[in-house]
Design an enzyme around this catalytic site. Sequence first.
Site, PDB file in Angstrom:
ATOM      1  N   GLU A  59      49.756  43.828  37.801  1.00 19.40           N
ATOM      2  CA  GLU A  59      49.057  44.084  39.067  1.00 19.40           C
ATOM      3  C   GLU A  59      47.968  43.020  39.188  1.00 19.40           C
ATOM      4  OE1 GLU A  59      47.886  48.002  39.952  1.00 19.40           O
ATOM      5  OE2 GLU A  59      49.636  48.934  39.041  1.00 19.40           O
ATOM      6  N   CYS A  93      40.926  46.638  42.746  1.00 26.43           N
ATOM      7  CA  CYS A  93      41.920  45.845  43.480  1.00 26.43           C
ATOM      8  C   CYS A  93      42.253  46.482  44.823  1.00 26.43           C
ATOM      9  CB  CYS A  93      43.177  45.648  42.649  1.00 26.43           C
ATOM     10  SG  CYS A  93      43.893  47.155  41.988  1.00 26.43           S
TER      11      CYS A  93
END
Length: 218
Positions: A59, A93
Amino acid sequence: EGVLNFLPGSGGEVGDTLVGHPKSRFIAFTGSMEVGIHINELAAKVQPGQIWLKRVVAEMGGKDSIVVDKETDIDEAVAGVVSAAFGYQGQKCSACSRAIVDKKVYDKFVTKLKKEVDKIQVGPAEDNFKMGPVVSESAMKSIVEYIEIGKKEGRLLNGGNFAEGNGYYLQPTVFVDIDPMARISQEEIFGPVLAVIKAENFDHAIDIANNTIFGLTG
């Protein structure tokens, strides 16, 4: 003992050894795009004694947007943007780092946004402040560099400086009138910095939301 191991350390100290070891079979990584690409490349190389292909889940960053259409509840939109942009000091994020606003409600949104961000107090999390310090000195330096870039790319609406306190405290920072291709609109900052972008209409706003290299919650 030995079934589960927790080994804290920097990527440079332990990361490559763990990723490249022939007994490592699965790697899950959350972090920067540059490091994620490096991990993917290293894991793809079959090492002496390795009898399977390694699996990687990476990720790697984000540049997430909230689109504010002309028909929305502006108060609700402002509250959502403020929460998403400055929760955890923007160090996630999934942080909203871009608010893309229809030009018909842009000025109203910006006026209300400034008032709400001005209310945010910065201080120790243990004292129940809404915003605490950023995670490290290096993170603070990187974020400050982006703030200086933002001052050249748009108009500073809120913040833009250090906050009071003995630690890595930064003010919640908002820049308005940002070009969709500006650096603070395109690059992951990972801190309490929000770029506000004016869109011609909803379709244009979606085009802007899709103009980055990042995926994830974007």
